[in-house]
Design a protein around this motif. Structure first.
Motif, PDB file in Angstrom:
ATOM      1  N   ASN A 445       2.179  -9.074  -7.718  1.00  0.00           N
ATOM      2  CA  ASN A 445       0.792  -8.616  -7.692  1.00  0.00           C
ATOM      3  C   ASN A 445      -0.154  -9.795  -7.492  1.00  0.00           C
ATOM      4  N   PHE A 446      -1.442  -9.500  -7.519  1.00  0.00           N
ATOM      5  CA  PHE A 446      -2.449 -10.523  -7.269  1.00  0.00           C
ATOM      6  C   PHE A 446      -2.308 -11.700  -8.228  1.00  0.00           C
ATOM      7  N   GLN A 450      -1.921 -15.683  -7.317  1.00  0.00           N
ATOM      8  CA  GLN A 450      -2.892 -16.644  -7.829  1.00  0.00           C
ATOM      9  C   GLN A 450      -2.179 -17.767  -8.580  1.00  0.00           C
ATOM     10  N   LYS A 478      -7.548  -9.635   3.454  1.00  0.00           N
ATOM     11  CA  LYS A 478      -8.762  -9.987   2.709  1.00  0.00           C
ATOM     12  C   LYS A 478      -8.432 -10.686   1.396  1.00  0.00           C
ATOM     13  N   PHE A 479      -7.362 -10.228   0.753  1.00  0.00           N
ATOM     14  CA  PHE A 479      -7.003 -10.795  -0.551  1.00  0.00           C
ATOM     15  C   PHE A 479      -6.662 -12.279  -0.433  1.00  0.00           C
ATOM     16  N   VAL A 480      -5.774 -12.621   0.503  1.00  0.00           N
ATOM     17  CA  VAL A 480      -5.354 -14.026   0.597  1.00  0.00           C
ATOM     18  C   VAL A 480      -6.523 -14.900   1.083  1.00  0.00           C
ATOM     19  N   LEU A 482      -9.612 -14.454   0.266  1.00  0.00           N
ATOM     20  CA  LEU A 482     -10.446 -14.680  -0.923  1.00  0.00           C
ATOM     21  C   LEU A 482      -9.759 -15.629  -1.904  1.00  0.00           C
ATOM     22  N   LEU A 483      -8.450 -15.439  -2.040  1.00  0.00           N
ATOM     23  CA  LEU A 483      -7.659 -16.290  -2.951  1.00  0.00           C
ATOM     24  C   LEU A 483      -7.799 -17.759  -2.551  1.00  0.00           C
ATOM     25  N   ARG A 486     -11.257 -19.127  -3.154  1.00  0.00           N
ATOM     26  CA  ARG A 486     -11.423 -19.461  -4.569  1.00  0.00           C
ATOM     27  C   ARG A 486     -10.761 -20.796  -4.907  1.00  0.00           C
TER      28      ARG A 486
ATOM     29  N   SER B  41      -5.738  -5.629  -4.667  1.00  0.00           N
ATOM     30  CA  SER B  41      -5.670  -7.043  -5.063  1.00  0.00           C
ATOM     31  C   SER B  41      -6.983  -7.760  -4.772  1.00  0.00           C
ATOM     32  N   PHE B  42      -7.554  -7.450  -3.611  1.00  0.00           N
ATOM     33  CA  PHE B  42      -8.800  -8.105  -3.198  1.00  0.00           C
ATOM     34  C   PHE B  42      -9.913  -7.775  -4.190  1.00  0.00           C
ATOM     35  N   ILE B  44      -9.612  -6.776  -7.307  1.00  0.00           N
ATOM     36  CA  ILE B  44      -9.354  -7.357  -8.636  1.00  0.00           C
ATOM     37  C   ILE B  44      -9.757  -8.830  -8.647  1.00  0.00           C
ATOM     38  N   LEU B  45      -9.383  -9.523  -7.571  1.00  0.00           N
ATOM     39  CA  LEU B  45      -9.762 -10.938  -7.495  1.00  0.00           C
ATOM     40  C   LEU B  45     -11.288 -11.075  -7.414  1.00  0.00           C
ATOM     41  N   SER B  46     -11.917 -10.158  -6.691  1.00  0.00           N
ATOM     42  CA  SER B  46     -13.384 -10.166  -6.611  1.00  0.00           C
ATOM     43  C   SER B  46     -13.988  -9.975  -7.996  1.00  0.00           C
ATOM     44  N   ILE B  48     -12.613 -10.736 -10.895  1.00  0.00           N
ATOM     45  CA  ILE B  48     -12.405 -11.952 -11.698  1.00  0.00           C
ATOM     46  C   ILE B  48     -13.437 -13.017 -11.297  1.00  0.00           C
ATOM     47  N   MET B  49     -13.611 -13.163  -9.985  1.00  0.00           N
ATOM     48  CA  MET B  49     -14.541 -14.190  -9.499  1.00  0.00           C
ATOM     49  C   MET B  49     -15.974 -13.859  -9.904  1.00  0.00           C
TER      50      MET B  49
END
Lengths: 520, 86
Positions: A445-446, A450, A478-480, A482-483, A486, B41-42, B44-46, B48-49
């Motif tokens: 999962n995310f 991370q 989009k997730f990676v 943003l990861l 960050r 996932s995107f 959830i990360l958003s 958290i950020m």
């Protein structure tokens, strides 16, 4: 008296395993009689006592009747009847059960049986114990797994052997068509003439004329016709190339580096189960590849033979060559309960570090070769990559030995969660790092992503403090994106030098589909 | 309940609402935003950020590996603890 009805119409594998069992039974004082379909050469049968040839039967009932007739004519009192045949099944067993007190079936196809005891040495990893579960009778007992693989005594205690470093062995078992392999062998003879090449030609082999012609022009090529035992060839060769079949356990017992393929349905195995036996290089359709590609892989394996030796050393399931003796003893004694081979765990000799209480990380080792590929080719990973097609197995093996990546695997209780890698490049006196990760499980999962990125950036900062990270990330992901944002990655679109380096390192990534980013 | 914890819970509730996920006040503390599958996932990360920015904290990745912290109340408690230890 124990009778063994063995099918000799579909190769010699069934006969050979029953032969080794019969010899062990004879050692225990049992009288054994064989019922076969074809005349067998003396060298195969000379240590065995009674061998009877049965007429061809069109049906199972007819064959059962032939067996009963033979027992009556020869006045044989049979206590136990062992059946090993793909042609005969529960119908035959049911018929014979009317005449013999105890029937024992040897199988590897997971079929339904009426026999009181079923012996199946196939290793199917954690599913081994549940083979036959759906059809098992309450009173039936089972001997399952490689502990019961019936091999010659020559395979006992033979793992520590002196190997030649210039000897190849090819075999297709008792039969096989050599046509497609002939070109590969010719290429090897011409490309690597320093290697002695032993071809084991079984009694039922076909298309061997060209091999004989090839042997006339190449003194390093030896055609060995129907040898009594292959143990010494396995033990001495640098690398075995051939059909899997019964050779699987013989290769494992002798810890022989091997590249195999399938030429029959019963040679199809799950790669994870083969990995457990230390057999990492099985490409089912290998001989359908262009000969040049097969040659490339064989040469890569020869150049890395020491690594392949080590891969065979520490295995989950050991073959000790005692299977025939074990089965013979269990057949002749009162078997208290079914027995199933158990695999050892914790085999990877690598330093683990704990990222959390339950999540560990370790370096990827050669034993991960197939798991790494299987994860890379998971559909959820492939679309994110710059190369979206499945990675071919043969290409992967060649790449594996040549790659210079630092690869790691994140695990939970020994089960891979994801793989992560990075690689250093020096371009115009500047160090650059590229890397990536891909899931090995649906449980990723995310948070895992991370966690591993965080670890990787800290690790590379320590190991390569002056390196600049460059990366391409699919715009759809989009997730990676943003990861990485960050984690401090920024667009490098305005930096011509970094862009040029990144395009050089990721030639398949287009600016339309991927974001080009960097850090440092 | 501390003010910060209450604020954190409300921030998460608002974040969910903006994405079309309405959770009652009575249920929000026990709401598991991973198990519910309402956020990818995107998102959830958003989330958290956005909490990191709003509250000036850095959420370590280990914190979110613990599945229990996907419950809004537990996450708020963990973040308060994190804030207090810094």
């Amino acid at each position: 008296m124990i009778a063994i009805r063995v099918d000799t119409l579909c190769g010699l594998g069934h006969f050979m395993r029953c032969k080794w069992l019969a010899l062990e039974l004879q050692c225990l004082g049992e009288e054994v009689v064989f019922l076969v379909d074809t005349q067998l050469s003396d060298h195969l049968t000379k240590e065995l006592g009674n061998i009877h040839l049965l007429p061809y039967a069109k049906t199972q009932i007819e064959d059962a009747a032939n067996c009963v007739q033979l027992f009556n004519e020869q006045q044989l009192i049979i206590d136990k009847l062992i059946i090993d045949s793909y042609r005969f099944d529960i119908e035959w067993e049911s018929e014979m059960a009317k005449h013999v007190p105890s029937i024992i079936a040897v199988d590897d196809l997971e079929r339904e049986h009426l026999a009181v005891l079923v012996i199946d040495s196939k290793w199917n990893a954690e599913k081994t114990s549940s083979r036959y579960q759906s059809t098992a009778l309450e009173s039936q007992q089972f001997l399952l797994g490689p502990d019961f693989s019936m091999l010659s005594r020559a395979y006992r205690n033979c793992a520590q052997t002196e190997r030649s470093n210039k000897e190849l062995m090819f075999s297709l078992g008792g039969g096989g068509d050599w046509k497609q392999l002939t070109e590969i062998i010719r290429l090897i003879l011409e490309t690597a003439p320093e290697y002695k090449v032993n071809l084991i030609i079984g009694p039922n082999a076909t298309s061997v004329t060209q091999l004989h012609e090839l042997a006339l022009g190449h003194s390093q090529l030896n055609l060995i016709e129907a040898p009594r035992c292959l143990a010494n060839y396995y033990k001495s060769c640098t690398l075995f190339v051939g059909a899997l079949g019964t050779s699987l356990y013989e290769l494992a017992a002798t810890k022989t580096p091997a590249l195999t393929f399938s030429i029959a349905k019963n040679q199809e195995n799950q790669q994870t189960a083969l990995d457990d036996l230390g057999h990492y290089f099985h490409i089912a359709n290998l001989i359908d590849y262009p000969p040049e590609q097969i040659l490339k892989l064989i040469l890569a394996m020869l150049q890395n033979i020491e690594r392949i030796h080590l891969m065979r050393e520490n295995v989950a399931v050991k073959i000790d060559g005692e299977g025939a003796s074990r089965v013979a003893k269990l057949i002749t004694s009162e078997l208290a309960s079914s027995q199933i081979t158990q695999a050892n765990s914790n085999l990877i000799e690598s330093q683990y570090q704990y990222l959390t209480d339950t999540i560990t990380l370790r370096r990827v080792v050669d034993q991960d070769i197939n798991r790494y590929l299987a994860a890379r080719n998971l559909p959820n990973n492939a679309w994110r990559m710059t190369i979206t097609k499945d990675i071919d197995q043969l290409d992967h093996y060649c790449w594996w030995f040549a790659n210079r990546r630092d690869s790691y695997v994140m695990e939970v209780k020994g089960k891979p969660l994801l793989y992560v890698w990075h690689q250093l490049y020096e371009i115009e006196q500047q160090n650059y790092l590229i890397g990536g990760w891909f899931a090995a499980s649906d449980d990723v999962n995310f948070a895992h992503a991370q966690l591993v990125l965080d670890w990787q950036l800290k690790e590379t900062e320590q190991t390569y403090p002056d390196a600049i990270w460059v990366a391409v990330i699919n715009k759809e992901n989009k997730f990676v994106n943003l990861l990485n944002q960050r984690a401090g990655f920024k667009s490098i679109a305005g930096d011509a030098k970094k862009m040029a380096v990144t395009q050089h390192l990721f030639p398949n990534a287009s600016i339309d589909d991927f974001n080009f980013v960097g850090k440092g | 309940m501390s003010d910060m914890k209450q604020d954190l819970i409300q921030s998460v509730q608002q974040f969910l609402l903006e994405r079309g996920v309405f959770v009652e006040d009575a249920d929000i503390a026990e709401y598991d935003f991973v198990a519910a599958g309402a956020l990818d996932s995107f998102e959830i990360l958003s989330l958290i950020m956005s909490l990191e920015t709003e509250y000036g904290i850095a959420v370590p990745p280990e914190l979110m590996v613990d599945g229990e912290n996907a419950k809004v109340g537990n996450l708020a408690t963990a973040l308060v603890k994190l804030n207090d230890s810094n």
